[in-house]
Design a protein around this motif. Structure first.
Motif, PDB file in Angstrom:
ATOM      1  N   VAL A  37      59.637  -7.452 120.329  1.00  0.00           N
ATOM      2  CA  VAL A  37      60.342  -8.705 120.638  1.00  0.00           C
ATOM      3  C   VAL A  37      59.584  -9.478 121.724  1.00  0.00           C
ATOM      4  O   VAL A  37      59.398 -10.701 121.623  1.00  0.00           O
ATOM      5  N   GLU A  38      59.134  -8.778 122.740  1.00  0.00           N
ATOM      6  CA  GLU A  38      58.377  -9.421 123.820  1.00  0.00           C
ATOM      7  C   GLU A  38      57.094 -10.051 123.289  1.00  0.00           C
ATOM      8  O   GLU A  38      56.723 -11.170 123.663  1.00  0.00           O
ATOM      9  N   TYR A  39      56.411  -9.345 122.413  1.00  0.00           N
ATOM     10  CA  TYR A  39      55.160  -9.831 121.816  1.00  0.00           C
ATOM     11  C   TYR A  39      55.405 -11.103 121.004  1.00  0.00           C
ATOM     12  O   TYR A  39      54.684 -12.103 121.148  1.00  0.00           O
ATOM     13  N   CYS A  40      56.420 -11.082 120.165  1.00  0.00           N
ATOM     14  CA  CYS A  40      56.726 -12.248 119.327  1.00  0.00           C
ATOM     15  C   CYS A  40      57.174 -13.434 120.171  1.00  0.00           C
ATOM     16  O   CYS A  40      56.788 -14.586 119.913  1.00  0.00           O
ATOM     17  N   THR A  41      57.998 -13.177 121.169  1.00  0.00           N
ATOM     18  CA  THR A  41      58.476 -14.245 122.045  1.00  0.00           C
ATOM     19  C   THR A  41      57.321 -14.885 122.803  1.00  0.00           C
ATOM     20  O   THR A  41      57.256 -16.113 122.949  1.00  0.00           O
ATOM     21  N   LYS A  42      56.400 -14.070 123.253  1.00  0.00           N
ATOM     22  CA  LYS A  42      55.246 -14.578 123.998  1.00  0.00           C
ATOM     23  C   LYS A  42      54.418 -15.543 123.165  1.00  0.00           C
ATOM     24  O   LYS A  42      53.946 -16.578 123.658  1.00  0.00           O
ATOM     25  N   HIS A  43      54.249 -15.237 121.880  1.00  0.00           N
ATOM     26  CA  HIS A  43      53.330 -16.014 121.055  1.00  0.00           C
ATOM     27  C   HIS A  43      54.008 -17.035 120.147  1.00  0.00           C
ATOM     28  O   HIS A  43      53.349 -17.957 119.657  1.00  0.00           O
ATOM     29  N   LEU A  44      55.326 -16.910 119.952  1.00  0.00           N
ATOM     30  CA  LEU A  44      56.021 -17.836 119.061  1.00  0.00           C
ATOM     31  C   LEU A  44      57.075 -18.673 119.766  1.00  0.00           C
ATOM     32  O   LEU A  44      57.418 -19.762 119.296  1.00  0.00           O
ATOM     33  N   GLY A  45      57.614 -18.173 120.874  1.00  0.00           N
ATOM     34  CA  GLY A  45      58.669 -18.894 121.571  1.00  0.00           C
ATOM     35  C   GLY A  45      59.912 -18.036 121.712  1.00  0.00           C
ATOM     36  O   GLY A  45      60.015 -16.939 121.158  1.00  0.00           O
ATOM     37  N   ASN A  46      60.880 -18.533 122.466  1.00  0.00           N
ATOM     38  CA  ASN A  46      62.036 -17.726 122.861  1.00  0.00           C
ATOM     39  C   ASN A  46      63.108 -17.578 121.775  1.00  0.00           C
ATOM     40  O   ASN A  46      63.768 -16.551 121.703  1.00  0.00           O
ATOM     41  N   ASP A  47      63.278 -18.583 120.945  1.00  0.00           N
ATOM     42  CA  ASP A  47      64.405 -18.560 120.011  1.00  0.00           C
ATOM     43  C   ASP A  47      63.956 -18.063 118.636  1.00  0.00           C
ATOM     44  O   ASP A  47      63.828 -18.823 117.676  1.00  0.00           O
TER      45      ASP A  47
ATOM     46  N   GLU B 187      44.822  -8.044 120.200  1.00  0.00           N
ATOM     47  CA  GLU B 187      44.392  -9.437 120.286  1.00  0.00           C
ATOM     48  C   GLU B 187      44.048  -9.970 118.900  1.00  0.00           C
ATOM     49  O   GLU B 187      44.285 -11.136 118.597  1.00  0.00           O
ATOM     50  N   ASN B 188      43.502  -9.105 118.066  1.00  0.00           N
ATOM     51  CA  ASN B 188      43.098  -9.530 116.729  1.00  0.00           C
ATOM     52  C   ASN B 188      44.277  -9.901 115.841  1.00  0.00           C
ATOM     53  O   ASN B 188      44.110 -10.601 114.837  1.00  0.00           O
ATOM     54  N   ALA B 189      45.458  -9.402 116.172  1.00  0.00           N
ATOM     55  CA  ALA B 189      46.632  -9.655 115.328  1.00  0.00           C
ATOM     56  C   ALA B 189      47.371 -10.935 115.703  1.00  0.00           C
ATOM     57  O   ALA B 189      48.248 -11.379 114.961  1.00  0.00           O
ATOM     58  N   ILE B 190      47.036 -11.528 116.846  1.00  0.00           N
ATOM     59  CA  ILE B 190      47.759 -12.716 117.299  1.00  0.00           C
ATOM     60  C   ILE B 190      47.610 -13.877 116.314  1.00  0.00           C
ATOM     61  O   ILE B 190      48.575 -14.556 115.975  1.00  0.00           O
ATOM     62  N   ALA B 191      46.381 -14.095 115.844  1.00  0.00           N
ATOM     63  CA  ALA B 191      46.148 -15.188 114.897  1.00  0.00           C
ATOM     64  C   ALA B 191      46.958 -14.986 113.625  1.00  0.00           C
ATOM     65  O   ALA B 191      47.503 -15.944 113.064  1.00  0.00           O
ATOM     66  N   ALA B 192      47.063 -13.736 113.180  1.00  0.00           N
ATOM     67  CA  ALA B 192      47.829 -13.446 111.962  1.00  0.00           C
ATOM     68  C   ALA B 192      49.312 -13.721 112.172  1.00  0.00           C
ATOM     69  O   ALA B 192      49.995 -14.231 111.278  1.00  0.00           O
ATOM     70  N   LEU B 193      49.834 -13.368 113.351  1.00  0.00           N
ATOM     71  CA  LEU B 193      51.240 -13.641 113.659  1.00  0.00           C
ATOM     72  C   LEU B 193      51.517 -15.140 113.629  1.00  0.00           C
ATOM     73  O   LEU B 193      52.492 -15.598 113.009  1.00  0.00           O
ATOM     74  N   LYS B 194      50.685 -15.919 114.290  1.00  0.00           N
ATOM     75  CA  LYS B 194      50.892 -17.371 114.335  1.00  0.00           C
ATOM     76  C   LYS B 194      50.738 -17.991 112.948  1.00  0.00           C
ATOM     77  O   LYS B 194      51.481 -18.906 112.577  1.00  0.00           O
ATOM     78  N   TYR B 195      49.798 -17.483 112.179  1.00  0.00           N
ATOM     79  CA  TYR B 195      49.588 -17.986 110.824  1.00  0.00           C
ATOM     80  C   TYR B 195      50.804 -17.678 109.957  1.00  0.00           C
ATOM     81  O   TYR B 195      51.295 -18.537 109.209  1.00  0.00           O
TER      82      TYR B 195
END
Length: 281
Positions: A68-78, A12-20
């Motif tokens: 891939v599932e993690y990134c798609t969930k938080h950033l979008g499908n494409d 959960e702590n890494a989600i903000a870093a991914l979006k940033y």
């Protein structure tokens, strides 16, 4: 095109870093490479007694799919359209694996979560972030868990008037330009320092002679309580990123600039922390 790497442990702590990292890579027109480092024993909850066919292939595929599932969930499908690539890497050492990838792609920036909690033994983000800050050949941007990316308006760079500050500031300009952000170059001078304003003016002249960016402000803050007064200043100017050149325990202001300050700022945990390793500048 520049490449920004984000290392994630799926916490959960890494989600903000991914979006940033994604928002920053979009603004800088850079590729984003999201990597996850895994170790084979973490694939199973219990000890495996029977041989597993194609063990390495299965482990890699499982982790790749999770990423891939993690990134798609938080950033979008494409992801491809967004210039986002993913890579699962098997290695017992997260630090070594990430740094090797940084070197391989000549990464412009490495983005990590500031702290993390994970059941995966190989990726304890707090410790890993510290090691990456210490060893990575590119700047490391550590993102607090509750950070939300917004337009970057103000970057504060804490200086001790070293010649290697120039390269760090040039990198900051590359980040600041797309946002038209203000860079505040700040020196904190203790009472015993001789003529800090003269040194600041000389430093300003040196930087302005080499750097073509109008939105740089130079300031001196007299203080014998470096860390505490730096925190107060950061709040006053509503800073978005605090940047430091990581030094060994040398120089006039080692309490500000050596490794302990990076750890203190990391523990402070309220602002994105951009660390430049002096060894590579």
């Amino acid at each position: 095109m520049k490449t920004i790497i984000h290392a994630t442990d799926f916490s959960e702590n890494a989600i903000a870093a991914l979006k940033y990292a994604h928002a920053l890579s979009s603004k800088l027109n850079a590729n984003l490479l999201v990597v996850h480092v895994f170790d084979y024993p973490t694939i199973f909850d219990t000890e495996v007694e029977e041989p597993v066919p194609d063990f390495e292939k299965v482990a890699y595929q499982n982790n790749k799919e999770l990423l891939v599932e993690y990134c798609t969930k938080h950033l979008g499908n494409d992801l491809e359209r967004m210039n986002v690539r993913t890579e699962a890497i098997e290695n017992m050492s997260v630090t070594k694996a990430v740094i090797a990838k940084v070197v391989e792609v000549d990464a412009f920036l490495l983005v990590t979560g500031m702290k993390g909690t994970s059941a995966f033994k190989e990726f304890i983000m707090g410790n890993t972030t510290k090691q990456l800050i210490k060893k990575a050949p590119c700047p490391v941007l550590a993102i607090p868990e509750d950070a939300t990316h917004k337009d970057i308006n103000t970057i504060v760079y804490a200086t001790d008037f070293e010649y290697k500050d120039l390269q760090a500031i040039l990198t900051l300009v590359e980040i600041a330009k797309p946002y038209n952000a203000e860079i505040r170059v700040v020196h904190i001078s203790p009472s015993e320092e001789f003529d800090p304003m003269i040194r600041l003016q000389e430093f300003e002249d040196h930087i302005n002679d080499k750097v073509d960016y109008p939105n740089i402000i130079y300031e001196n803050i007299p203080s014998d309580h470096t860390f505490e007064d730096l925190k107060l200043y950061l709040g006053e100017v509503n800073v978005d990123i605090i940047a430091v050149l990581k030094r060994k325990s040398k120089g006039l202001f080692k309490q500000l600039f050596h490794h302990d300050l990076v750890i203190k700022m990391e523990s402070y945990g309220r602002l994105p922390l951009l660390s430049f390793n002096k060894t590579y500048y």
